[in-house]
Design a protein around this motif. Sequence first.
Motif, PDB file in Angstrom:
ATOM      1  N   ALA A  75      12.447  13.114  25.429  1.00 39.94           N
ATOM      2  CA  ALA A  75      13.465  12.417  24.639  1.00 39.94           C
ATOM      3  C   ALA A  75      14.396  11.626  25.542  1.00 39.94           C
ATOM      4  O   ALA A  75      14.770  12.083  26.628  1.00 39.94           O
ATOM      5  CB  ALA A  75      14.274  13.419  23.820  1.00 39.94           C
ATOM      6  N   ILE A  76      14.758  10.433  25.091  1.00 37.20           N
ATOM      7  CA  ILE A  76      15.787   9.616  25.720  1.00 37.20           C
ATOM      8  C   ILE A  76      16.934   9.508  24.720  1.00 37.20           C
ATOM      9  O   ILE A  76      16.727   9.145  23.555  1.00 37.20           O
ATOM     10  CB  ILE A  76      15.270   8.215  26.078  1.00 37.20           C
ATOM     11  N   SER A  77      18.142   9.850  25.155  1.00 38.43           N
ATOM     12  CA  SER A  77      19.281   9.848  24.240  1.00 38.43           C
ATOM     13  C   SER A  77      20.423   9.027  24.810  1.00 38.43           C
ATOM     14  O   SER A  77      20.613   8.963  26.030  1.00 38.43           O
ATOM     15  CB  SER A  77      19.763  11.283  23.974  1.00 38.43           C
ATOM     16  N   GLU A  78      21.184   8.400  23.915  1.00 39.15           N
ATOM     17  CA  GLU A  78      22.388   7.659  24.283  1.00 39.15           C
ATOM     18  C   GLU A  78      23.493   8.013  23.297  1.00 39.15           C
ATOM     19  O   GLU A  78      23.232   8.211  22.099  1.00 39.15           O
ATOM     20  CB  GLU A  78      22.153   6.154  24.251  1.00 39.15           C
ATOM     21  N   GLU A  79      24.706   8.107  23.815  1.00 41.06           N
ATOM     22  CA  GLU A  79      25.877   8.372  22.984  1.00 41.06           C
ATOM     23  C   GLU A  79      27.014   7.455  23.392  1.00 41.06           C
ATOM     24  O   GLU A  79      27.189   7.135  24.572  1.00 41.06           O
ATOM     25  CB  GLU A  79      26.358   9.818  23.147  1.00 41.06           C
ATOM     26  N   LEU A  80      27.796   7.035  22.406  1.00 41.44           N
ATOM     27  CA  LEU A  80      29.008   6.269  22.640  1.00 41.44           C
ATOM     28  C   LEU A  80      30.084   6.865  21.744  1.00 41.44           C
ATOM     29  O   LEU A  80      29.873   7.013  20.532  1.00 41.44           O
ATOM     30  CB  LEU A  80      28.792   4.795  22.305  1.00 41.44           C
ATOM     31  N   GLY A  81      31.221   7.249  22.346  1.00 40.62           N
ATOM     32  CA  GLY A  81      32.209   7.965  21.552  1.00 40.62           C
ATOM     33  C   GLY A  81      33.649   7.588  21.853  1.00 40.62           C
ATOM     34  O   GLY A  81      33.965   6.965  22.869  1.00 40.62           O
ATOM     35  N   TYR A  82      34.523   7.991  20.945  1.00 44.01           N
ATOM     36  CA  TYR A  82      35.972   7.798  21.065  1.00 44.01           C
ATOM     37  C   TYR A  82      36.653   9.110  20.702  1.00 44.01           C
ATOM     38  O   TYR A  82      36.246   9.805  19.760  1.00 44.01           O
ATOM     39  CB  TYR A  82      36.448   6.693  20.128  1.00 44.01           C
ATOM     40  N   ARG A  83      37.704   9.456  21.466  1.00 49.50           N
ATOM     41  CA  ARG A  83      38.484  10.659  21.190  1.00 49.50           C
ATOM     42  C   ARG A  83      39.981  10.337  21.191  1.00 49.50           C
ATOM     43  O   ARG A  83      40.449   9.516  21.977  1.00 49.50           O
ATOM     44  CB  ARG A  83      38.250  11.740  22.255  1.00 49.50           C
ATOM     45  N   HIS A  84      40.687  11.040  20.321  1.00 53.51           N
ATOM     46  CA  HIS A  84      42.150  11.072  20.362  1.00 53.51           C
ATOM     47  C   HIS A  84      42.568  12.526  20.334  1.00 53.51           C
ATOM     48  O   HIS A  84      42.031  13.321  19.561  1.00 53.51           O
ATOM     49  CB  HIS A  84      42.761  10.336  19.162  1.00 53.51           C
ATOM     50  N   PHE A  85      43.504  12.904  21.197  1.00 51.50           N
ATOM     51  CA  PHE A  85      44.012  14.273  21.158  1.00 51.50           C
ATOM     52  C   PHE A  85      45.531  14.252  21.232  1.00 51.50           C
ATOM     53  O   PHE A  85      46.146  13.366  21.822  1.00 51.50           O
ATOM     54  CB  PHE A  85      43.420  15.158  22.263  1.00 51.50           C
ATOM     55  N   GLY A  86      46.121  15.246  20.617  1.00 49.22           N
ATOM     56  CA  GLY A  86      47.573  15.333  20.510  1.00 49.22           C
ATOM     57  C   GLY A  86      47.918  16.171  19.303  1.00 49.22           C
ATOM     58  O   GLY A  86      47.393  17.270  19.110  1.00 49.22           O
ATOM     59  N   LEU A  87      48.812  15.659  18.448  1.00 50.58           N
ATOM     60  CA  LEU A  87      49.134  16.369  17.210  1.00 50.58           C
ATOM     61  C   LEU A  87      47.879  16.571  16.374  1.00 50.58           C
ATOM     62  O   LEU A  87      47.682  17.599  15.739  1.00 50.58           O
ATOM     63  CB  LEU A  87      50.191  15.598  16.419  1.00 50.58           C
ATOM     64  N   TYR A  88      47.031  15.565  16.382  1.00 55.43           N
ATOM     65  CA  TYR A  88      45.728  15.716  15.736  1.00 55.43           C
ATOM     66  C   TYR A  88      44.638  15.344  16.740  1.00 55.43           C
ATOM     67  O   TYR A  88      44.860  14.552  17.660  1.00 55.43           O
ATOM     68  CB  TYR A  88      45.621  14.829  14.481  1.00 55.43           C
ATOM     69  N   ASN A  89      43.470  15.941  16.583  1.00 57.21           N
ATOM     70  CA  ASN A  89      42.302  15.630  17.395  1.00 57.21           C
ATOM     71  C   ASN A  89      41.286  14.887  16.535  1.00 57.21           C
ATOM     72  O   ASN A  89      40.983  15.316  15.416  1.00 57.21           O
ATOM     73  CB  ASN A  89      41.659  16.901  17.952  1.00 57.21           C
ATOM     74  N   LEU A  90      40.755  13.800  17.062  1.00 55.32           N
ATOM     75  CA  LEU A  90      39.771  13.000  16.349  1.00 55.32           C
ATOM     76  C   LEU A  90      38.669  12.601  17.310  1.00 55.32           C
ATOM     77  O   LEU A  90      38.942  12.158  18.430  1.00 55.32           O
ATOM     78  CB  LEU A  90      40.422  11.743  15.752  1.00 55.32           C
ATOM     79  N   THR A  91      37.417  12.776  16.888  1.00 50.95           N
ATOM     80  CA  THR A  91      36.270  12.351  17.686  1.00 50.95           C
ATOM     81  C   THR A  91      35.311  11.575  16.798  1.00 50.95           C
ATOM     82  O   THR A  91      35.001  12.009  15.682  1.00 50.95           O
ATOM     83  CB  THR A  91      35.530  13.551  18.302  1.00 50.95           C
ATOM     84  N   ILE A  92      34.845  10.431  17.296  1.00 52.40           N
ATOM     85  CA  ILE A  92      33.828   9.628  16.610  1.00 52.40           C
ATOM     86  C   ILE A  92      32.699   9.370  17.598  1.00 52.40           C
ATOM     87  O   ILE A  92      32.945   8.913  18.722  1.00 52.40           O
ATOM     88  CB  ILE A  92      34.406   8.298  16.087  1.00 52.40           C
ATOM     89  N   ASN A  93      31.462   9.694  17.208  1.00 50.35           N
ATOM     90  CA  ASN A  93      30.302   9.514  18.080  1.00 50.35           C
ATOM     91  C   ASN A  93      29.244   8.659  17.404  1.00 50.35           C
ATOM     92  O   ASN A  93      28.947   8.849  16.222  1.00 50.35           O
ATOM     93  CB  ASN A  93      29.652  10.875  18.403  1.00 50.35           C
ATOM     94  N   LEU A  94      28.659   7.758  18.158  1.00 54.64           N
ATOM     95  CA  LEU A  94      27.451   7.052  17.761  1.00 54.64           C
ATOM     96  C   LEU A  94      26.336   7.514  18.685  1.00 54.64           C
ATOM     97  O   LEU A  94      26.532   7.597  19.902  1.00 54.64           O
ATOM     98  CB  LEU A  94      27.636   5.535  17.878  1.00 54.64           C
ATOM     99  N   PHE A  95      25.164   7.826  18.139  1.00 53.58           N
ATOM    100  CA  PHE A  95      24.095   8.372  18.971  1.00 53.58           C
ATOM    101  C   PHE A  95      22.750   7.762  18.604  1.00 53.58           C
ATOM    102  O   PHE A  95      22.539   7.273  17.492  1.00 53.58           O
ATOM    103  CB  PHE A  95      24.023   9.895  18.848  1.00 53.58           C
TER     104      PHE A  95
END
Length: 797
Positions: free
Chosen positions: A570-590
């Motif tokens: 398998a060959i895999s790729e991921e691209l993501g964004y994170r925010h941390f603080g009062l709230y934590n948010l993660t968005i991933n494209l794979f």
Amino acid sequence: MIAGTALSASGTPRAWAQAAVAGQDQPAKRPVVEAPRPKTETITVTGSNPVESADGVTGRAPGGGMMSEQTEAKAITTVGRDFIAKLAPITSAAQMIQFAPGTNIASSDPFGLSDQTSVNVRGMNQSELGYLYDGAPIADISAYDPYTSQWGDTENYQEVQLSQGTSDINAPLVSATGGQMNIRTVDPSHNFGGLVDYSYGSHKTNRGFIRVNTGDILNTGVRGYISYSNATYGIWRGPGRGQRRHIDSKFMKEWGQGNSISFVEAYNENNQPVYAPVTAQQWRQSGNSFNYTANPFETNEAGSYWQTEVGDWRSLILVAPMHFTLTRNLSLHITPYLYWGSGGSGMGQWDMPVNNYNPSTGQNENLVLPYPGLAYDDSGTQSFHGDGYYLMREYHPGITGHLDYKAGRHQTLSLGAFCDYYDDAEVTNISQLGQNGDPPNTWGSYGLKFPNGYEYNLFLNYHMITQSIGLYASDFTSWLNDRLKLNAGFKYVMMNRAGTNNYDNAVPYDVGTNYATPLPRLSGSYMIDDHDQVFFDAATNFRMPTTNSYFSGVPGNTMGIGGSVKPEFAISEELGYRHFGLYNLTINLFNYNFTNRNITTNTIVNGSSFAGVSMNAGGQTVRGADVEFGLRPWHHFSPYVSGEYLYARTDNNLPATADNGALDYLPTAGKRAPMAPEWTTSAALSYDDSHIFGNFMYRWIGRQYSDFMDQESLPAHGQIDMTLGYRLPNMWRLKHPQIQLNMYNLASWHYRSGIQSLSNNTDATMGVCGNMIDSSGAPAYLIASTFAMMVTATTGF
């Protein structure tokens, strides 16, 4: 500050302070011209007070412990003590991560006591994940099944981490094309004390647990704990009772800067009844009542007496993580480990002829029966009622280690290796049922033999040794004042498999194969500011076929022998964004691209589920998006939400044998891949004000196909779970006693929870070459438990 005058700690000119201390009059104040005051910035922080508890709950984790702050350059979801402690104490590690984005966990019982559980992440089933217990691999390399009920007790889990995209470069894994699950146990306390709890729940489930912490032992710097639990339970549908006994321990010593040695142990003994696999037609006809019979020699659609389906298993996990600081810039990390397991599972009631082929003599001979009672079929042939049993013995030692060298402030070089040895022996035998219909025992210890002592094999008898060596190196660098971080790595894995096929006079007798695979990877992250990060990773992974795939005699193994099923890559790729603080948010494209996709599926034999066999599903494309959100406690509330969109398609037409015996192909190219729901979502709301606490959780799994032709599917389904509890203040010697109620499937929805056995094509299909290809059989499913509840009383001491 006055020029030339030092200030005391309180900000008073030192000469004044000294005079005041000596009882002298203070000197006359001189006129001072005040400098303009700098503008002040007011920062207001709101949050809940930390929770004091006996079971490790802090009350501070985002999303109630379902999401922690991450900075690694890949997708990771970590479930911590704040969430784990609010689950029923016998919850399996697989059930703990079922709310993470992209996860599809199908259970056959409410509390995690059954190993009939399906783990699926981003459309990849459990055999494509790696499983680590304090850094040691614990899934058997035979079928890559995790058997999560056998791992540590819930009270001893500090966190369960799921990497949805790829495994760590230093992980000693050979099956993790789809990521890894890592369990980290709690560290022993420096103080003497412990934890005790008792649970009672639906289906007469009883469980007791006690953990004793030694505290610091004299002046040795060693501290540890030992725990014991015992659970008995009835299965929720049909007859049958089971038991689980478990011992955990952990001892560790820390000294200096970054030096530590730990010793982790987990011993488990299961006596586990089995739920009958159900087809869609059987589900429509019988629903939840479909299961094995309560009486011997009775027949129903499921086909067997429940006692002949019971499985027993003993396992031992030993891990010794060691970390040493050799110099200011050089550190060494070594982890030796051992997994041992022995036991098996019943394979139902069989009506067997007394006269059978004896490979050791080449003649048909009568088996030696302990009981004289015989039956006769229509032709007058003598037969007996037998209990088929699948026996397995695993011995799995290994060691992994790496050196880290800090080549300056902004670069770290790592060089490591692992060596893994896996010895697997599997056999199926048959014993005669007693005159009351019960098997001699549930360990398969009384397999029938021929007069010369040779044991009769029902359809399987092999011994396989798998040896793996992995070499890896990585270079970690940071730039732009540590905001930009890059990591390049290379892993080279060499594997050898050699075994013997002892079933009858199977050809070939010897099986051997070698693999050598380079696995490069690259990842990086950039901190936009103190709260926002973007990251990417690209990696390669591979997975070997199951050992069953190499041998004839295995039910459902149509792939041939001698290694004709090729390793998955398998060959895999991921691209993501994170925010941390009062709230934590993660968005991933794979995105994943698979070659020789190995999908492991169980085979249904005589109404029983047999160990997994690899199916080569050809090429496959998987891509999608994950989102995860968790809020830190706000007025004691912590919400959590996750979701995934998944696109998974089979890229090739799969080979199949037509009705006329010709080789043909099923038109599967472009079909949606099985066990890959397009949409999944979860939501939870946690509350904890130090006294009252609870969780309200919901998860929903979209429709998923159960064959490669998309002819039959598992309908979309959801479930609501809930926790309510109350914590008391310290009482006498009891520390923070509490009572907790866990409720599962609150709406008591009736549904099939997962796919247990796949089919190539459920219906007869016209092949690509114009030949008719008959159905390969109906898929089989797990059934979700109806409403269940458990109450637990817990206290520290």
